[in-house]
Design a protein around this motif. Structure first.
Motif, PDB file in Angstrom:
ATOM      1  N   ALA A  25       0.832  -1.208   0.000  1.00  0.00           N
ATOM      2  CA  ALA A  25       0.000   0.000   0.000  1.00  0.00           C
ATOM      3  C   ALA A  25       0.866   1.256   0.000  1.00  0.00           C
ATOM      4  CB  ALA A  25      -0.928  -0.005   1.208  1.00  0.00           C
ATOM      5  N   GLU A  26       1.976   1.199   0.722  1.00  0.00           N
ATOM      6  CA  GLU A  26       2.872   2.357   0.788  1.00  0.00           C
ATOM      7  C   GLU A  26       3.500   2.645  -0.587  1.00  0.00           C
ATOM      8  OE1 GLU A  26       7.017   3.261   2.955  1.00  0.00           O
ATOM      9  OE2 GLU A  26       5.351   2.787   4.305  1.00  0.00           O
ATOM     10  N   GLU A  27       3.921   1.596  -1.290  1.00  0.00           N
ATOM     11  CA  GLU A  27       4.500   1.790  -2.628  1.00  0.00           C
ATOM     12  C   GLU A  27       3.467   2.347  -3.594  1.00  0.00           C
ATOM     13  OE1 GLU A  27       5.878  -2.187  -3.261  1.00  0.00           O
ATOM     14  OE2 GLU A  27       7.930  -1.692  -2.686  1.00  0.00           O
ATOM     15  N   CYS A  28       2.241   1.875  -3.485  1.00  0.00           N
ATOM     16  CA  CYS A  28       1.163   2.394  -4.334  1.00  0.00           C
ATOM     17  C   CYS A  28       0.900   3.865  -4.035  1.00  0.00           C
ATOM     18  CB  CYS A  28      -0.105   1.572  -4.156  1.00  0.00           C
ATOM     19  SG  CYS A  28       0.013  -0.099  -4.809  1.00  0.00           S
ATOM     20  N   LYS A  29       0.947   4.225  -2.759  1.00  0.00           N
ATOM     21  CA  LYS A  29       0.720   5.617  -2.373  1.00  0.00           C
ATOM     22  C   LYS A  29       1.843   6.508  -2.907  1.00  0.00           C
ATOM     23  CE  LYS A  29      -0.551   8.585   1.418  1.00  0.00           C
ATOM     24  NZ  LYS A  29      -1.051   8.676   2.775  1.00  0.00           N
ATOM     25  N   ILE A  30       3.079   6.030  -2.828  1.00  0.00           N
ATOM     26  CA  ILE A  30       4.214   6.793  -3.355  1.00  0.00           C
ATOM     27  C   ILE A  30       4.054   7.003  -4.858  1.00  0.00           C
ATOM     28  CG2 ILE A  30       6.706   6.695  -3.806  1.00  0.00           C
ATOM     29  CD1 ILE A  30       6.969   5.271  -1.057  1.00  0.00           C
ATOM     30  N   ALA A  31       3.629   5.971  -5.572  1.00  0.00           N
ATOM     31  CA  ALA A  31       3.417   6.091  -7.018  1.00  0.00           C
ATOM     32  C   ALA A  31       2.290   7.074  -7.321  1.00  0.00           C
ATOM     33  CB  ALA A  31       3.107   4.724  -7.616  1.00  0.00           C
ATOM     34  N   ALA A  32       1.221   7.035  -6.533  1.00  0.00           N
ATOM     35  CA  ALA A  32       0.097   7.953  -6.739  1.00  0.00           C
ATOM     36  C   ALA A  32       0.522   9.393  -6.489  1.00  0.00           C
ATOM     37  CB  ALA A  32      -1.068   7.574  -5.826  1.00  0.00           C
ATOM     38  N   ILE A  33       1.319   9.606  -5.463  1.00  0.00           N
ATOM     39  CA  ILE A  33       1.807  10.959  -5.171  1.00  0.00           C
ATOM     40  C   ILE A  33       2.692  11.448  -6.304  1.00  0.00           C
ATOM     41  CG2 ILE A  33       3.309  12.294  -3.639  1.00  0.00           C
ATOM     42  CD1 ILE A  33       2.203  10.591  -1.322  1.00  0.00           C
ATOM     43  N   GLY A  34       3.554  10.568  -6.818  1.00  0.00           N
ATOM     44  CA  GLY A  34       4.404  10.944  -7.955  1.00  0.00           C
ATOM     45  C   GLY A  34       3.581  11.348  -9.162  1.00  0.00           C
ATOM     46  N   SER A  35       2.502  10.636  -9.397  1.00  0.00           N
ATOM     47  CA  SER A  35       1.608  10.967 -10.507  1.00  0.00           C
ATOM     48  C   SER A  35       0.941  12.328 -10.287  1.00  0.00           C
ATOM     49  CB  SER A  35       0.548   9.875 -10.646  1.00  0.00           C
ATOM     50  OG  SER A  35      -0.371  10.191 -11.645  1.00  0.00           O
ATOM     51  N   GLN A  36       0.506  12.599  -9.065  1.00  0.00           N
ATOM     52  CA  GLN A  36      -0.106  13.889  -8.755  1.00  0.00           C
ATOM     53  C   GLN A  36       0.889  15.029  -8.933  1.00  0.00           C
ATOM     54  OE1 GLN A  36      -1.752  13.640  -4.810  1.00  0.00           O
ATOM     55  NE2 GLN A  36      -3.257  12.103  -5.382  1.00  0.00           N
ATOM     56  N   ILE A  37       2.139  14.788  -8.558  1.00  0.00           N
ATOM     57  CA  ILE A  37       3.180  15.805  -8.725  1.00  0.00           C
ATOM     58  C   ILE A  37       3.379  16.114 -10.196  1.00  0.00           C
ATOM     59  CG2 ILE A  37       5.661  16.253  -8.494  1.00  0.00           C
ATOM     60  CD1 ILE A  37       5.531  14.695  -5.810  1.00  0.00           C
ATOM     61  N   GLU A  38       3.477  15.074 -11.015  1.00  0.00           N
ATOM     62  CA  GLU A  38       3.667  15.281 -12.454  1.00  0.00           C
ATOM     63  C   GLU A  38       2.497  16.037 -13.065  1.00  0.00           C
ATOM     64  OE1 GLU A  38       6.430  14.828 -14.280  1.00  0.00           O
ATOM     65  OE2 GLU A  38       7.270  14.386 -12.320  1.00  0.00           O
ATOM     66  N   PHE A  39       1.276  15.685 -12.669  1.00  0.00           N
ATOM     67  CA  PHE A  39       0.107  16.390 -13.179  1.00  0.00           C
ATOM     68  C   PHE A  39       0.147  17.862 -12.784  1.00  0.00           C
ATOM     69  CE2 PHE A  39      -4.142  18.117 -12.573  1.00  0.00           C
ATOM     70  CZ  PHE A  39      -4.656  17.972 -13.853  1.00  0.00           C
ATOM     71  N   ALA A  40       0.454  18.135 -11.521  1.00  0.00           N
ATOM     72  CA  ALA A  40       0.494  19.520 -11.037  1.00  0.00           C
ATOM     73  C   ALA A  40       1.579  20.323 -11.751  1.00  0.00           C
ATOM     74  CB  ALA A  40       0.705  19.550  -9.529  1.00  0.00           C
ATOM     75  N   LYS A  41       2.711  19.690 -12.040  1.00  0.00           N
ATOM     76  CA  LYS A  41       3.787  20.395 -12.759  1.00  0.00           C
ATOM     77  C   LYS A  41       3.361  20.737 -14.178  1.00  0.00           C
ATOM     78  CE  LYS A  41       7.745  18.742 -10.115  1.00  0.00           C
ATOM     79  NZ  LYS A  41       8.990  17.947 -10.134  1.00  0.00           N
ATOM     80  N   ARG A  42       2.654  19.831 -14.848  1.00  0.00           N
ATOM     81  CA  ARG A  42       2.162  20.123 -16.212  1.00  0.00           C
ATOM     82  C   ARG A  42       1.120  21.236 -16.164  1.00  0.00           C
ATOM     83  NH1 ARG A  42       5.971  18.338 -16.212  1.00  0.00           N
ATOM     84  NH2 ARG A  42       6.722  16.308 -16.793  1.00  0.00           N
ATOM     85  N   GLU A  43       0.255  21.177 -15.168  1.00  0.00           N
ATOM     86  CA  GLU A  43      -0.754  22.227 -14.994  1.00  0.00           C
ATOM     87  C   GLU A  43      -0.079  23.574 -14.727  1.00  0.00           C
ATOM     88  OE1 GLU A  43      -4.872  23.487 -14.525  1.00  0.00           O
ATOM     89  OE2 GLU A  43      -3.905  21.776 -15.456  1.00  0.00           O
ATOM     90  N   LEU A  44       0.982  23.562 -13.940  1.00  0.00           N
ATOM     91  CA  LEU A  44       1.733  24.775 -13.638  1.00  0.00           C
ATOM     92  C   LEU A  44       2.349  25.363 -14.903  1.00  0.00           C
ATOM     93  CD1 LEU A  44       2.849  26.738 -11.515  1.00  0.00           C
ATOM     94  CD2 LEU A  44       4.751  25.140 -11.176  1.00  0.00           C
ATOM     95  N   GLU A  45       2.893  24.525 -15.755  1.00  0.00           N
ATOM     96  CA  GLU A  45       3.456  25.011 -17.023  1.00  0.00           C
ATOM     97  C   GLU A  45       2.382  25.692 -17.872  1.00  0.00           C
ATOM     98  OE1 GLU A  45       5.228  21.641 -18.951  1.00  0.00           O
ATOM     99  OE2 GLU A  45       6.822  21.461 -17.469  1.00  0.00           O
ATOM    100  N   THR A  46       1.203  25.095 -17.920  1.00  0.00           N
ATOM    101  CA  THR A  46       0.099  25.675 -18.691  1.00  0.00           C
ATOM    102  C   THR A  46      -0.323  27.012 -18.109  1.00  0.00           C
ATOM    103  OG1 THR A  46      -0.682  23.466 -19.278  1.00  0.00           O
ATOM    104  CG2 THR A  46      -2.261  25.271 -19.504  1.00  0.00           C
ATOM    105  N   VAL A  47      -0.467  27.073 -16.794  1.00  0.00           N
ATOM    106  CA  VAL A  47      -0.874  28.314 -16.132  1.00  0.00           C
ATOM    107  C   VAL A  47       0.163  29.405 -16.373  1.00  0.00           C
ATOM    108  CG1 VAL A  47      -1.240  29.380 -13.871  1.00  0.00           C
ATOM    109  CG2 VAL A  47      -2.333  27.212 -14.415  1.00  0.00           C
ATOM    110  N   GLN A  48       1.437  29.061 -16.287  1.00  0.00           N
ATOM    111  CA  GLN A  48       2.486  30.059 -16.504  1.00  0.00           C
ATOM    112  C   GLN A  48       2.461  30.585 -17.935  1.00  0.00           C
ATOM    113  OE1 GLN A  48       5.788  27.713 -15.053  1.00  0.00           O
ATOM    114  NE2 GLN A  48       5.771  28.767 -13.073  1.00  0.00           N
TER     115      GLN A  48
END
Length: 112
Positions: A25-48
């Motif tokens: 469960a911990e590894e899955c959570k780490i992977a999910a957080i990594g995915s959320q980070i990548e999404f937020a970074k792409r969203e940040l690029e668009t907003v900028q």
């Protein structure tokens, strides 16, 4: 034909069974957080990119009045809204990266 489908399905399950996302469960959570980070970074690029457009005035607005240029105030307001969202994204990325770091670091025996 059925053999190919079963074989494909088995390969897919093998790939998903602990190799891509992890098995705990911990590894899955780490992977999910990594995915959320990548999404937020792409969203940040668009907003900028949109912030740059709002403040440089390269957005074209067609007015129905006598051909006068649009007022600058709406562009500044749009830029302000986007800047606020940019800050929210920065904060969210920082929170996620901290959470990811805490999950990746080994637990300290003394609780520090």
């Amino acid at each position: 034909m059925t053999e190919n489908v079963v074989s494909f399905e088995e390969k897919r399950l093998e790939r998903l069974d602990g190799t891509v996302f992890g098995s705990t469960a911990e590894e899955c959570k780490i992977a999910a957080i990594g995915s959320q980070i990548e999404f937020a970074k792409r969203e940040l690029e668009t907003v900028q990119a949109y912030i740059d457009l709002a403040y440089t005035g390269t957005i074209t607005v067609t007015m129905n009045d006598c051909g006068e240029p649009p007022p600058q105030q709406p562009f500044a307001h749009l830029g302000s809204i986007l800047s606020n969202y940019e800050q929210v994204l920065f904060d969210r990325i920082a929170e996620l990266e901290y959470e990811q770091e805490m999950l990746n670091s080994p637990a300290d025996d003394e609780g520090y």
